[in-house]
Design a protein around this motif. Structure first.
Motif, PDB file in Angstrom:
ATOM      1  N   GLY A   5       0.819  -1.195   0.000  1.00  0.00           N
ATOM      2  CA  GLY A   5       0.000   0.000   0.000  1.00  0.00           C
ATOM      3  C   GLY A   5       0.858   1.251   0.000  1.00  0.00           C
ATOM      4  N   PRO A   6       0.249   2.420  -0.218  1.00  0.00           N
ATOM      5  CA  PRO A   6       1.032   3.663  -0.272  1.00  0.00           C
ATOM      6  C   PRO A   6       1.896   3.910   0.968  1.00  0.00           C
ATOM      7  CG  PRO A   6      -1.146   4.031  -1.180  1.00  0.00           C
ATOM      8  CD  PRO A   6      -1.152   2.644  -0.621  1.00  0.00           C
ATOM      9  N   ASP A   7       1.367   3.636   2.166  1.00  0.00           N
ATOM     10  CA  ASP A   7       2.166   3.832   3.383  1.00  0.00           C
ATOM     11  C   ASP A   7       3.347   2.875   3.416  1.00  0.00           C
ATOM     12  OD1 ASP A   7       0.405   5.801   4.143  1.00  0.00           O
ATOM     13  OD2 ASP A   7      -0.752   4.495   5.483  1.00  0.00           O
ATOM     14  N   ASP A   8       3.111   1.640   2.996  1.00  0.00           N
ATOM     15  CA  ASP A   8       4.197   0.650   2.977  1.00  0.00           C
ATOM     16  C   ASP A   8       5.249   1.009   1.933  1.00  0.00           C
ATOM     17  OD1 ASP A   8       2.951  -0.919   4.945  1.00  0.00           O
ATOM     18  OD2 ASP A   8       1.682  -1.871   3.434  1.00  0.00           O
ATOM     19  N   LEU A   9       4.807   1.572   0.816  1.00  0.00           N
ATOM     20  CA  LEU A   9       5.757   2.004  -0.206  1.00  0.00           C
ATOM     21  C   LEU A   9       6.701   3.063   0.336  1.00  0.00           C
ATOM     22  CD1 LEU A   9       3.596   2.316  -3.473  1.00  0.00           C
ATOM     23  CD2 LEU A   9       5.544   0.789  -3.127  1.00  0.00           C
ATOM     24  N   GLU A  10       6.137   4.029   1.048  1.00  0.00           N
ATOM     25  CA  GLU A  10       6.972   5.098   1.600  1.00  0.00           C
ATOM     26  C   GLU A  10       7.949   4.560   2.635  1.00  0.00           C
ATOM     27  OE1 GLU A  10       4.379   8.206   2.920  1.00  0.00           O
ATOM     28  OE2 GLU A  10       4.037   8.937   0.865  1.00  0.00           O
ATOM     29  N   GLU A  11       7.491   3.602   3.429  1.00  0.00           N
ATOM     30  CA  GLU A  11       8.384   3.002   4.421  1.00  0.00           C
ATOM     31  C   GLU A  11       9.485   2.201   3.731  1.00  0.00           C
ATOM     32  OE1 GLU A  11       8.214  -0.138   8.186  1.00  0.00           O
ATOM     33  OE2 GLU A  11       6.357   0.659   7.314  1.00  0.00           O
ATOM     34  N   CYS A  12       9.111   1.481   2.670  1.00  0.00           N
ATOM     35  CA  CYS A  12      10.077   0.650   1.956  1.00  0.00           C
ATOM     36  C   CYS A  12      11.159   1.485   1.274  1.00  0.00           C
ATOM     37  CB  CYS A  12       9.348  -0.203   0.930  1.00  0.00           C
ATOM     38  SG  CYS A  12      10.405  -1.284  -0.063  1.00  0.00           S
ATOM     39  N   PHE A  13      10.755   2.594   0.659  1.00  0.00           N
ATOM     40  CA  PHE A  13      11.706   3.403  -0.107  1.00  0.00           C
ATOM     41  C   PHE A  13      12.254   4.586   0.691  1.00  0.00           C
ATOM     42  CE2 PHE A  13       9.557   1.064  -3.442  1.00  0.00           C
ATOM     43  CZ  PHE A  13      10.612   0.736  -4.275  1.00  0.00           C
ATOM     44  N   GLY A  14      11.827   4.722   1.929  1.00  0.00           N
ATOM     45  CA  GLY A  14      12.428   5.710   2.814  1.00  0.00           C
ATOM     46  C   GLY A  14      12.139   7.145   2.454  1.00  0.00           C
ATOM     47  N   GLY A  15      10.925   7.427   2.040  1.00  0.00           N
ATOM     48  CA  GLY A  15      10.583   8.800   1.704  1.00  0.00           C
ATOM     49  C   GLY A  15       9.197   8.891   1.103  1.00  0.00           C
ATOM     50  N   ARG A  16       8.780  10.107   0.816  1.00  0.00           N
ATOM     51  CA  ARG A  16       7.455  10.323   0.266  1.00  0.00           C
ATOM     52  C   ARG A  16       7.363   9.759  -1.156  1.00  0.00           C
ATOM     53  NH1 ARG A  16       5.029  13.942  -3.011  1.00  0.00           N
ATOM     54  NH2 ARG A  16       2.789  14.312  -2.673  1.00  0.00           N
ATOM     55  N   ILE A  17       6.248   9.119  -1.448  1.00  0.00           N
ATOM     56  CA  ILE A  17       5.984   8.557  -2.770  1.00  0.00           C
ATOM     57  C   ILE A  17       4.913   9.393  -3.459  1.00  0.00           C
ATOM     58  CG2 ILE A  17       5.043   6.580  -4.031  1.00  0.00           C
ATOM     59  CD1 ILE A  17       7.797   6.020  -3.026  1.00  0.00           C
ATOM     60  N   ASP A  18       5.211   9.833  -4.664  1.00  0.00           N
ATOM     61  CA  ASP A  18       4.244  10.571  -5.468  1.00  0.00           C
ATOM     62  C   ASP A  18       3.343   9.556  -6.169  1.00  0.00           C
ATOM     63  OD1 ASP A  18       2.793  12.110  -7.227  1.00  0.00           O
ATOM     64  OD2 ASP A  18       4.512  13.176  -8.069  1.00  0.00           O
ATOM     65  N   LEU A  19       2.120   9.393  -5.654  1.00  0.00           N
ATOM     66  CA  LEU A  19       1.223   8.370  -6.201  1.00  0.00           C
ATOM     67  C   LEU A  19       0.822   8.667  -7.640  1.00  0.00           C
ATOM     68  CD1 LEU A  19      -1.134   7.532  -3.198  1.00  0.00           C
ATOM     69  CD2 LEU A  19       0.956   6.392  -3.944  1.00  0.00           C
ATOM     70  N   GLU A  20       0.738   9.925  -8.012  1.00  0.00           N
ATOM     71  CA  GLU A  20       0.398  10.266  -9.395  1.00  0.00           C
ATOM     72  C   GLU A  20       1.506   9.831 -10.347  1.00  0.00           C
ATOM     73  OE1 GLU A  20      -0.742  14.272  -9.976  1.00  0.00           O
ATOM     74  OE2 GLU A  20      -2.514  14.151  -8.678  1.00  0.00           O
TER      75      GLU A  20
END
Length: 505
Positions: free
Chosen positions: A443-458
């Protein structure tokens, strides 16, 4: 069904030999290499023989040697096209090779001849007089095609491992593609896992001009959902008759083969319908069907497959899959993937293909039915999701999500806690992101945790958003259908089936 490779520019015969060898498992029946060192053009082919076993060797050339082709796939209407081309003066050398139809079709009708093809394909044609390569991929992207273009080198192959076997190609992992992989579970075209390497999307063609070095990619076909202007009173009967006729004709075309053919049968509507039409064409007891069963009851559909096989009177074979067997073959399957794929059904598909290969060379199945006819669970959730998001205050939604997150995890197939958690996760976002977030490995929260920063969903979900916004219909079902048919089908389902089946070619 085959493996193609080639390049223009930097490189040697040793490079094309390595590229062929890297995907030799795609075509165990024959190897072909054509080299023109003076002009820096090299073509390679690994063949799995299906049509015209004795006359379809590749690379194949016109009689005058001006136009050559390497081709992966099958053209189902090659006999009709051959007859039409003969009437226009084409002189064929082979008895009934579908590959030769591509050569004469290109010469007679130019790049637009792909609009006349009914089949699955990825091919490259070398036009020696015009000093150009012309490539095309079938409408839905059933056959793979990767390419790289940089100063001094244009190269292509059916798989990334073959492309990177060229001595001058060493590309880092694409950071954007990696994020997309964890967001989708697959890498959507035109991206690949390697920086600077691209997939030619389904329904697209490509031209590489050897003199200028330019590459042009264009769309020759598109899947478009358009609402009916009028719906007849007896529409259901009329549509059913049309569907039966179209599906029956499609199955009949796919039974044309010079090698043994069978069918994958899960017992669902899609594969059962395909098997029924195939059995009708072949006759009672002449169709071989194959299924994989699971020791875990919530995953096992073998009883439905047996009932369908009895109904269509096929010769049915079943193989059971245990957790221990899965663990044994999983490392090998993953080692053969040229690009990461997060679809867990890759493993049973691999085993099913290997099981069927013990008896037949070609197998047809029902893949694509759920995408075209809204068969997946998310379609059932759309109406309730829409109502929920319109009526439920955001603070209450967050409270419900926290409560549902505390439910114990069940490992049963499509368990209640799984459905609730995934549904609520998607409803944190706009409708254009429901499907990709519902299906996302992370999920979006897990993505940010995995990559260590904010993820631009667009950015990460740009392809899904594009399909949602470009749909001509505003209906939720239609927009969701477009996501499944133009993204998930091409870059997950068809990729999975291609790789799993070619591991047993």
């Amino acid at each position: 069904m085959c493996g193609i490779a080639g390049f223009v520019g930097q490189g040697s015969r040793e490079d094309i030999t390595r590229m062929n060898a890297a995907q030799a498992w795609r075509g165990p029946d024959a190897e072909g290499i054509w080299a023109d060192p003076a002009h820096g053009v090299y073509l390679g082919h690994m063949r799995l023989s299906i049509i015209d076993l004795g006359g379809g060797a590749q690379p194949m050339w016109t009689q005058d040697g001006d136009v050559g082709v390497v081709f992966n796939g099958e053209i189902y209407n090659h006999a009709e096209l051959r007859g039409e081309l003969k009437s226009l003066g084409a002189r064929f050398v082979t008895d009934h090779s579908d590959t030769e139809v591509l050569l004469h079709g290109y010469r007679e009708w130019g790049d637009a001849f792909v609009n006349r093809l009914n089949g699955m394909w990825a091919f490259v044609i070398y036009d020696r007089r015009r000093r150009r390569l012309f490539a095309s991929r079938d409408r839905f992207g059933k056959k793979p095609f990767y390419y790289i273009n940089r100063p001094g080198l244009f190269a292509f192959a059916s798989e990334l491992t073959a492309l990177t076997a060229h001595g001058a190609i060493a590309c880092p992992v694409s950071a954007l593609a990696l994020r997309k992989f964890f967001a989708y579970g697959y890498i959507p075209a035109p991206h690949s896992i390697l920086e600077g390497v691209f997939k030619l999307p389904g329904g697209h063609s490509l031209a590489h001009e050897l003199v200028s070095g330019t590459v042009r990619v264009w769309k020759y076909w598109d899947f478009v959902l358009e609402p009916f202007e009028d719906i007849a009173a007896d529409a259901e009967r009329e549509w059913c008759e049309q569907l039966r006729a179209l599906l029956g004709a499609a199955v009949k075309r796919r039974l044309i083969s010079d090698v043994p053919i069978g069918a994958f049968l899960s017992g669902g509507i899609d594969s059962s319908a395909v098997a029924a039409f195939a059995a009708r064409e072949l006759g009672p007891g002449r169709l071989n069907t194959y299924s994989i069963g699971f020791e875990e009851p919530s995953f096992d559909e073998s009883a439905y497959a047996r009932r369908a096989a009895d109904l269509v009177q096929s010769t049915h074979r079943l193989k059971m899959l245990s957790i221990d067997a899965a663990r044994q073959v999983l490392p090998y399957v993953l080692s053969r993937l040229d690009e990461p794929l997060g679809d867990s059904s890759l493993l049973p598909t691999y085993l099913l293909c290997g099981f069927a290969r013990e008896h037949v060379t070609v197998a047809i199945g029902g893949d694509g039915g759920d995408e075209l006819f809204a068969g997946y669970d998310p379609f059932r959730a759309l109406r309730w999701a829409d109502l929920y998001q319109k009526l439920m205050p955001r603070p209450v939604h967050r409270a419900i999500s926290l409560l549902i997150a505390r439910l114990p995890v069940s490992h049963r197939n499509m368990s209640l806690d799984f459905k609730l958690k995934r549904t609520l996760r998607g409803l944190d976002h706009l409708p254009s992101l429901w499907c990709p977030v519902w299906m996302a490995p992370l999920g979006p929260d897990d993505l940010e945790e995995c990559f260590g920063g904010r993820i631009d969903l667009e950015d990460v979900y740009s392809e899904a958003i594009e399909q949602w916004e470009s749909c001509r219909s505003g209906a939720l079902v239609d927009r969701t259908l477009q996501f499944y048919t133009k993204l998930y089908l091409q870059d997950d389902i068809l990729t999975k089936v291609d790789r799993a089946s070619m591991m047993h070619s």
